[in-house]
Structures are given as C-alpha cells and as structure tokens.
Design a protein around this motif. Sequence first.
Motif, PDB file in Angstrom:
ATOM      1  N   ALA A 147      -0.224   3.899  11.917  1.00 13.67           N
ATOM      2  CA  ALA A 147      -0.645   5.245  11.171  1.00 13.67           C
ATOM      3  C   ALA A 147      -1.385   3.854   9.920  1.00 13.67           C
ATOM      4  O   ALA A 147      -1.400   4.959   8.913  1.00 13.67           O
ATOM      5  CB  ALA A 147       1.131   5.496  10.523  1.00 13.67           C
ATOM      6  N   ARG A 148      -0.610   3.078   9.753  1.00 17.69           N
ATOM      7  CA  ARG A 148      -1.161   2.515   8.696  1.00 17.69           C
ATOM      8  C   ARG A 148      -1.940   2.002   8.058  1.00 17.69           C
ATOM      9  O   ARG A 148      -3.049   1.948   6.942  1.00 17.69           O
ATOM     10  CB  ARG A 148      -0.370   0.254   8.802  1.00 17.69           C
ATOM     11  CG  ARG A 148       1.692   0.400   8.042  1.00 17.69           C
ATOM     12  CD  ARG A 148       1.760   0.713   6.357  1.00 17.69           C
ATOM     13  NE  ARG A 148       3.124   0.858   5.668  1.00 17.69           N
ATOM     14  CZ  ARG A 148       3.371   1.422   5.282  1.00 17.69           C
ATOM     15  NH1 ARG A 148       2.313   1.716   4.594  1.00 17.69           N
ATOM     16  NH2 ARG A 148       4.480   1.122   4.388  1.00 17.69           N
ATOM     17  N   ALA A 149      -2.364   2.147   9.182  1.00 16.76           N
ATOM     18  CA  ALA A 149      -4.288   2.138   9.370  1.00 16.76           C
ATOM     19  C   ALA A 149      -5.295   3.088   8.842  1.00 16.76           C
ATOM     20  O   ALA A 149      -6.286   2.851   7.915  1.00 16.76           O
ATOM     21  CB  ALA A 149      -4.547   1.040  10.598  1.00 16.76           C
ATOM     22  N   PHE A 150      -4.754   3.309   8.755  1.00 16.88           N
ATOM     23  CA  PHE A 150      -5.056   5.405   8.908  1.00 16.88           C
ATOM     24  C   PHE A 150      -5.126   5.376   7.945  1.00 16.88           C
ATOM     25  O   PHE A 150      -5.408   5.938   6.628  1.00 16.88           O
ATOM     26  CB  PHE A 150      -4.717   6.091   9.786  1.00 16.88           C
ATOM     27  CG  PHE A 150      -5.147   6.597  11.142  1.00 16.88           C
ATOM     28  CD1 PHE A 150      -6.429   6.102  10.855  1.00 16.88           C
ATOM     29  CD2 PHE A 150      -4.551   6.403  12.584  1.00 16.88           C
ATOM     30  CE1 PHE A 150      -7.000   6.262  12.455  1.00 16.88           C
ATOM     31  CE2 PHE A 150      -4.885   6.373  13.488  1.00 16.88           C
ATOM     32  CZ  PHE A 150      -5.840   6.158  13.865  1.00 16.88           C
ATOM     33  N   LEU A 151      -3.803   5.479   7.110  1.00 12.77           N
ATOM     34  CA  LEU A 151      -2.943   5.783   5.400  1.00 12.77           C
ATOM     35  C   LEU A 151      -4.391   4.490   4.373  1.00 12.77           C
ATOM     36  O   LEU A 151      -4.108   5.210   3.564  1.00 12.77           O
ATOM     37  CB  LEU A 151      -2.368   5.648   5.041  1.00 12.77           C
ATOM     38  CG  LEU A 151      -1.471   5.389   4.152  1.00 12.77           C
ATOM     39  CD1 LEU A 151      -1.771   6.793   4.023  1.00 12.77           C
ATOM     40  CD2 LEU A 151       0.057   5.459   3.990  1.00 12.77           C
ATOM     41  N   ALA A 152      -4.426   3.502   5.158  1.00 11.03           N
ATOM     42  CA  ALA A 152      -5.006   2.277   3.954  1.00 11.03           C
ATOM     43  C   ALA A 152      -6.684   3.305   3.278  1.00 11.03           C
ATOM     44  O   ALA A 152      -6.714   2.949   2.820  1.00 11.03           O
ATOM     45  CB  ALA A 152      -5.313   0.636   4.677  1.00 11.03           C
ATOM     46  N   VAL A 153      -7.024   4.107   4.925  1.00 14.62           N
ATOM     47  CA  VAL A 153      -8.599   3.942   4.317  1.00 14.62           C
ATOM     48  C   VAL A 153      -9.082   5.631   4.254  1.00 14.62           C
ATOM     49  O   VAL A 153      -9.586   6.237   3.746  1.00 14.62           O
ATOM     50  CB  VAL A 153      -9.440   3.869   5.669  1.00 14.62           C
ATOM     51  CG1 VAL A 153      -9.098   2.171   6.706  1.00 14.62           C
ATOM     52  CG2 VAL A 153      -9.345   4.318   7.251  1.00 14.62           C
ATOM     53  N   GLY A 154      -7.489   6.470   3.746  1.00 10.60           N
ATOM     54  CA  GLY A 154      -7.324   7.930   3.646  1.00 10.60           C
ATOM     55  C   GLY A 154      -7.950   8.300   4.542  1.00 10.60           C
ATOM     56  O   GLY A 154      -7.683   9.751   4.144  1.00 10.60           O
ATOM     57  N   ARG A 155      -7.404   8.256   5.508  1.00  7.58           N
ATOM     58  CA  ARG A 155      -7.859   8.841   6.906  1.00  7.58           C
ATOM     59  C   ARG A 155      -5.988   9.499   7.132  1.00  7.58           C
ATOM     60  O   ARG A 155      -5.259   9.470   8.070  1.00  7.58           O
ATOM     61  CB  ARG A 155      -7.791   8.443   7.899  1.00  7.58           C
ATOM     62  CG  ARG A 155      -9.346   8.058   8.288  1.00  7.58           C
ATOM     63  CD  ARG A 155      -9.911   7.479   9.398  1.00  7.58           C
ATOM     64  NE  ARG A 155     -10.219   8.559  10.618  1.00  7.58           N
ATOM     65  CZ  ARG A 155     -10.993   7.687  11.372  1.00  7.58           C
ATOM     66  NH1 ARG A 155     -11.520   6.833  11.495  1.00  7.58           N
ATOM     67  NH2 ARG A 155     -10.773   8.892  12.185  1.00  7.58           N
ATOM     68  N   ILE A 156      -5.955  10.262   5.564  1.00 13.05           N
ATOM     69  CA  ILE A 156      -3.802  10.682   5.620  1.00 13.05           C
ATOM     70  C   ILE A 156      -3.270  11.852   6.988  1.00 13.05           C
ATOM     71  O   ILE A 156      -2.532  11.766   7.400  1.00 13.05           O
ATOM     72  CB  ILE A 156      -3.996  12.006   4.057  1.00 13.05           C
ATOM     73  CG1 ILE A 156      -4.301  11.024   3.613  1.00 13.05           C
ATOM     74  CG2 ILE A 156      -2.559  12.702   4.569  1.00 13.05           C
ATOM     75  CD1 ILE A 156      -4.440  12.085   1.874  1.00 13.05           C
ATOM     76  N   ALA A 157      -4.349  12.770   7.686  1.00 10.69           N
ATOM     77  CA  ALA A 157      -4.239  13.213   8.836  1.00 10.69           C
ATOM     78  C   ALA A 157      -3.813  12.488  10.181  1.00 10.69           C
ATOM     79  O   ALA A 157      -2.865  12.565  10.912  1.00 10.69           O
ATOM     80  CB  ALA A 157      -5.424  14.081   9.041  1.00 10.69           C
TER      81      ALA A 157
END
Length: 444
Positions: free
Chosen positions: A230-240
């Motif tokens: 979740a942290r990795a996805f959030l860091a690149v703006g992939r919120i979904a």
Amino acid sequence: MHIQKISDEVAERLKIEQSQPQSETSTSIPAATSIEESQDGSASAPLTTAMFPELSPGRAMTGKKTVDEVVAELKKSPFFMTELEENDETEALKALAYEGTPLENASEFKEQGNECFKAKRWADAKEFYTKGVLILAAEERKRKQAAENPASRVSSKEMSKEKGEETSDEKENKETSEEEIQKERATLESLYVNRAACHLELKNYRSCWLDASAALRLNPNNIKAYYRGARAFLAVGRIAEADDACARGLTLDPSNNPLKAVARDIVKKAEETGVQARREAERVAKQKRREMLIKAALKAREIRTRTTAQPPEMEDAGIKLVPDPDDPASHLAFPTVLLYPVHLESDFIKAFNETDSLADHLGYVFPLPWDREGVYTLAGVECYMETVTGGMIKLGKKVPLLKALAGGKVEVVDEVVRIFVLPKAQAATWIEDFKRKRAAEKGS
C-alpha cells in the motif's frame, strides 16, 4: 588457462577422435600374439585390448554425440560456462558452496540481511535477502516442476526399482520433510517481505509491491505485505491500488496502527488529487472555451487559416484575444514574421494586433542593425503578403492588419502572419522572380 580456451581444446580433441575410422581406433594398440619377456627375464602375458579399461562414463556418454552437442553440454557446467547469466539457477548454484541445507543457508542470509537492515544499510540488506530468496525460490520451482510432470517421476521410479536403487522421491522425502517444506516457505515469505521493506526505503516502489505480492501468494494473510504494498502504491499516486491493499489488510487486522496511518494518508492524497483533478478540468475547459472564441472571431472576420503537418515551435505564441482572452469583444492578435528576403533576414513580432498598422511596428524595428546601406526606412520599403493563389498583395503601411487579413484573399498559416519587406528599388524584380518560382512549383 581461460575457460573458453579449455572448451575449444576439448571440442577440437573430440572432433579429431570422432573423425578417426573405427578400425584405426581399435588397432591403435596391437594385441600381442606371443609371450613377451620382462626386464627381469620373467614371462608376461600377452597384451590384449580386453586388458585395457573401458571408456569413462562421461566419455561413453559423449561418444555418439556431435562436437556441437558435446560443447553445449560442457557449457552447462559452471566450470565451462563462458557466459554466466545472473539468473535464479546460477545464483542457486552458487549457494551450494555453503554448507548446510537450503533452509539453513537461506536463514543465514536472512539473519545477515536483518543485521544490515537494523544498521539502515538498505542496499546491503536487500542483497542478502535476495540471496536467500534465490535459494528457496529454486527449491519451490523444483517441487513445482516435479508436481507438474508426474509421468517423468513414475518413469524414474520404475527404472530405480529395476536397478534396486533408492528412488529420487524416497531420497527427497528423507532430505526434505513436509515440515521442512513449510519452514522453507515461511522463510521465503519473510525474505520477500523484508526485501520489500528495503525497496520501500530505497524508493524502488515497483520492486516493493512485486515482493509484497510474492509474499501474499505464499500467505494471503501477511499484514506487513499489505502495508508495504500500500505504501509503495501510494508513493507513486496509484491511489486505487493502495486503497485496495490497505483495505484488505485492515479486514484481517482492523486495529493495525500502521495500516490505519496508511488509510489516513490515502484519504488525504485522494482529496489532494481530487482538488488537482478539478483544477485541471477547469483549466482544460477554459482553454477549450478560449479556442472556441478565437475560432468564432476568425470566422466572423472572414480570416482564413491553415495548419501544416509540422508547425513551428513558438512556445506560448499564438493567435489570442486581447486584452481579455475570455471576452468575445476583445481584439485578435497574431504572431507575425517580418521577412527581408533580399538580405535573408527576419524579425519576429509576438503579438501584432488586428488594429495595428505596419507603421506602428516598423517605427521601432527600423533602423535594422545589419542594414549597412540604410535602404530599410519607413519611406524606402514596400510590404507584401502572399495570396492564396500564389500571387502577392501590397500592404499599405498605415492600414490596419485586419483589412489585409479579412476577406479570404490571404491565409494565416500555423497561426503566423508572414509579411515580406522589400527595398523599393528591388521590390519589382524580386516579386517577378517569386511569382515565376511559384508557377514552376505548381506546374511540377
């Protein structure tokens, strides 16, 4: 000796041996037909081919193979490899240099990685975890291949039974019990999760969520994998994707504080992204409205325009409404190029208002720094624009630009107005040459 040279020499030797006739090979050492005496005078038995040892198992296996096939087999051996690939097989092979079982070796690498992680040596920790992953992933792959090819396992068992040997499955059961396999998988899962943490610190976000996914395939209930993914996805703006990973983790452990923190950050990021999206939508809508206003203004003034396949780069220059781009009552302003074809020079005017005349701009453009003869003066030049049909139309220096553009006789190409400025003494000759060239181009 270089490995490649060893391979070449072995291949050449095999090639020579295979090229010799069978009869030559069998008679290379003739059998004795009489009793020979040794140096001490005692008799010795005759030397026969039966007394010599058979070919080694390795040589016997290659006896019926071509040179290329033998070399290919040799290059599969680490000693003869000329192109080592950094893949799972090679790395797992390197691990055999360590004493102990795959689980023991992988666990050792895990401990070394943990020590580096505690010291915040993320890159070093990642390398140790990777070594452990390669060892246990290779074991997983072997078990998977064995499960997917039961026919080969049955055949192997039958051959082993005929020879009275212990089957590979029996050996494997002795070497790796089910409990040992579960320990290997648990350790592999931990290695993936730990390496994901290293990738997160190193900002290798894609590698982070890939390792988190690998851990979840082994254990769908791994909370740390959900958190780090979740942290990795959030860091690149992939919120979904971040929201999905976080929600799955909180479903398993609703009271998990790290996941709760991620959830709050996701909400905050979503709000920020929503604001940015609304602003971008407003900007695009405003830009489209301005473009529609410009098109309407050009149509109302009967000004022809055309766009080529490769328009020039003009940064923010273009046809605009001034002073207010959102007011339909504003005037049109055009980027304009003043061309001096006789001397192969030019000037650029970023915004030539439709109400401006040539005199308004030539007044500050002249005198030209390169005009040594002083022929370019307001009274000493004539100005022209090319017509749609390829001819020329003369522009009055005090006439507003709109009067020249309106009516459809000329066209604005790529949003740029082009005006030819010529010394009076050379204007007629240049225009004749220009018309002749245009006629030739149309004829061709």
